[in-house]
Design an enzyme around this catalytic site. Structure first.
Site, mmCIF file in Angstrom:
data_model
loop_
_atom_site.group_PDB
_atom_site.id
_atom_site.type_symbol
_atom_site.label_atom_id
_atom_site.label_comp_id
_atom_site.label_asym_id
_atom_site.label_seq_id
_atom_site.Cartn_x
_atom_site.Cartn_y
_atom_site.Cartn_z
ATOM 1 N N SER A 170 0.688 -0.477 0.238
ATOM 2 C CA SER A 170 0.114 -0.369 0.381
ATOM 3 C C SER A 170 0.986 1.239 0.424
ATOM 4 C CB SER A 170 -0.891 0.068 1.243
ATOM 5 O OG SER A 170 -1.412 0.862 1.418
ATOM 6 N N TYR A 228 -2.857 -0.560 9.711
ATOM 7 C CA TYR A 228 -2.605 -1.097 8.710
ATOM 8 C C TYR A 228 -1.636 -0.568 7.636
ATOM 9 C CZ TYR A 228 -4.286 -0.941 3.559
ATOM 10 O OH TYR A 228 -3.733 -1.287 1.953
HETATM 11 N N1 LIG Z 1 -8.632 -0.005 -2.680
HETATM 12 C C1 LIG Z 1 -7.392 0.569 -2.847
HETATM 13 O O1 LIG Z 1 -7.480 1.668 -2.934
HETATM 14 C C2 LIG Z 1 -5.699 -0.440 -1.823
HETATM 15 C C3 LIG Z 1 -4.869 0.938 -1.676
HETATM 16 C C4 LIG Z 1 -3.710 0.481 -0.680
HETATM 17 C C5 LIG Z 1 -3.681 -0.944 -1.244
HETATM 18 N N2 LIG Z 1 -4.927 -1.688 -0.898
HETATM 19 C C6 LIG Z 1 -4.797 -3.440 -0.695
HETATM 20 O O2 LIG Z 1 -5.051 -4.432 -2.122
HETATM 21 C C7 LIG Z 1 -5.783 -5.170 -1.365
HETATM 22 C C8 LIG Z 1 -6.772 -5.729 -2.747
HETATM 23 O O3 LIG Z 1 -7.911 -4.108 -1.311
HETATM 24 P P1 LIG Z 1 -9.364 -4.061 -1.947
HETATM 25 O O4 LIG Z 1 -9.006 -3.105 -2.621
HETATM 26 O O5 LIG Z 1 -9.007 -5.025 -3.260
HETATM 27 O O6 LIG Z 1 -9.781 -4.829 -1.128
HETATM 28 P P2 LIG Z 1 -10.965 -6.124 -0.775
HETATM 29 O O7 LIG Z 1 -11.656 -5.437 0.148
HETATM 30 O O8 LIG Z 1 -12.179 -5.613 -2.304
HETATM 31 O O9 LIG Z 1 -10.935 -7.315 -1.350
HETATM 32 C C9 LIG Z 1 -10.175 -7.620 -0.483
HETATM 33 C C10 LIG Z 1 -10.048 -9.764 -0.523
HETATM 34 O O10 LIG Z 1 -9.464 -10.272 0.720
HETATM 35 C C11 LIG Z 1 -10.223 -10.680 1.220
HETATM 36 N N3 LIG Z 1 -9.599 -11.325 2.668
HETATM 37 C C12 LIG Z 1 -9.543 -10.699 3.435
HETATM 38 N N4 LIG Z 1 -9.096 -10.813 4.791
HETATM 39 C C13 LIG Z 1 -9.130 -12.940 4.220
HETATM 40 C C14 LIG Z 1 -8.158 -13.764 4.785
HETATM 41 N N5 LIG Z 1 -8.090 -13.489 6.363
HETATM 42 N N6 LIG Z 1 -8.152 -14.415 3.733
HETATM 43 C C15 LIG Z 1 -8.613 -14.817 2.674
HETATM 44 N N7 LIG Z 1 -9.038 -13.838 2.264
HETATM 45 C C16 LIG Z 1 -9.419 -12.835 3.116
HETATM 46 C C17 LIG Z 1 -11.421 -10.296 1.109
HETATM 47 O O11 LIG Z 1 -12.767 -11.634 1.403
HETATM 48 C C18 LIG Z 1 -11.651 -9.660 0.026
HETATM 49 O O12 LIG Z 1 -12.599 -10.030 -1.025
HETATM 50 C C19 LIG Z 1 -5.964 -5.785 -0.175
HETATM 51 O O13 LIG Z 1 -4.589 -5.875 0.924
HETATM 52 C C20 LIG Z 1 -5.776 -3.942 0.406
HETATM 53 O O14 LIG Z 1 -4.683 -3.896 1.654
HETATM 54 C C21 LIG Z 1 -5.851 -1.331 -1.878
#
Ligand SMILES: NC(=O)c1ccc[n+]([C@@H]2O[C@H](COP(=O)([O-])OP(=O)(O)OC[C@H]3O[C@@H](n4cnc5c(N)ncnc54)[C@H](O)[C@@H]3O)[C@@H](O)[C@H]2O)c1
Length: 249
Positions: free
Chosen positions: A138, A151
């Site tokens: 992130s 986080y």
């Molecule tokens: N969306 C953003 O702007 C953003 C920014 C920085 C980093 N990220 C990172 O990108 C990744 C994906 O983010 P996203 O926005 O698609 O999130 P999201 O919440 O839409 O998807 C995350 C997925 O991970 C699954 N998950 C959560 N805990 C879990 C576990 N213990 N075991 C198995 N699966 C699990 C959830 O069920 C979900 O389907 C994450 O690691 C997030 O921290 C996202």
């Protein structure tokens, strides 16, 4: 080479985007998420587009569940040579109110979960002397982020983890890189965090500050992940690949 990828957290958001993109390259995909039912929806999309995918239910912080899921994937499609550690959770808590429990849960899922999945999968890569590890960290790890000490710390540790794997496994033809997204919208995480009504305006102003004045799409992250997973990227390891609209490092 038969390419098989495991993408964690692939039922939704960025993970689903990465999975759809890798499947286009003919890569068989293990779609791992908390439950098989959740993962099954995105598997159906891949199969409808002519790809190969398998739904796997596991909590990434549970070694027994991860081991069982990986064994199923290996039995179905063969050894796993691409791993995308994407599953994660987020949270906004003022630092002085952050509890031990909130801290531990964040680190257990985002960091220990990544460690467990990687440790279970990497022997396949060593055996075939070819592997690609892509960790979704992130931009908060690079800049810091108010009310996100737990986080951003978990994601900062993922960057150190990525570089350590690059050092330790490069001799086996395994690369390890990280993509730290910034504001990727319309995911479950974004809707529950920076797209919340009470946060939207503040974060929109950060997006509008540019240089590229739009939110990220899962496909933006997926394109970079597909390149890192390719044969072409074999000399790229230990790197932080910013796919973030140009704002940060
Ligand atoms: N969306 C953003 O702007 C953003 C920014 C920085 C980093 N990220 C990172 O990108 C990744 C994906 O983010 P996203 O926005 O698609 O999130 P999201 O919440 O839409 O998807 C995350 C997925 O991970 C699954 N998950 C959560 N805990 C879990 C576990 N213990 N075991 C198995 N699966 C699990 C959830 O069920 C979900 O389907 C994450 O690691 C997030 O921290 C996202």
């Amino acid at each position: 080479m038969n390419k098989v990828a495991l993408v964690t957290g692939a039922a939704a958001g960025i993970g689903a985007g990465i999975m759809r993109r890798l499947a286009k390259d003919g890569i068989a995909i293990g779609v791992l998420d908390l439950t098989e039912e959740r993962a099954a929806k995105t598997v159906a999309d891949i199969e409808a587009a002519g790809g190969r995918a398998m739904a796997l239910g596991a909590d990434i912080s549970d070694r027994g569940q991860v081991t069982a899921a990986v064994e199923r994937l290996r039995a179905a499609f063969g050894p796993i040579n691409i791993l995308v550690n994407n599953a994660g959770i987020t949270g906004f808590v003022p630092f002085l109110e952050l509890t031990d429990e909130e801290w531990d849960t964040m680190l257990r899922i985002n960091l220990k979960g990544t460690f467990i999945v990687t440790q279970v999968v990497i022997p396949d890569m060593i055996a075939s002397q070819w592997g690609r590890i892509i960790n979704i960290s992130s931009s908060s790890a690079q800049t810091g982020a108010a009310k996100m000490a737990h986080y951003s710390s978990s994601k900062g540790a993922m960057i150190a983890f990525t570089r350590t794997l690059a050092q330790e496994f490069g001799e086996h033809g395994i690369t390890s890189n990280t993509i730290p997204p910034r504001f990727v919208h319309n995911t479950e995480m974004s809707v529950a965090s920076f797209e919340r009504d009470d946060m939207r305006e503040k974060f929109q102003a950060m997006v509008d500050a540019g240089p590229i004045r739009r939110h990220g799409e899962p496909e933006d992250i997926a394109g970079a992940a597909a390149w890192l997973a390719s044969d072409e990227a074999g000399y790229v390891t230990g790197q932080v690949i910013g796919v973030n609209g140009g704002r940060y490092i």
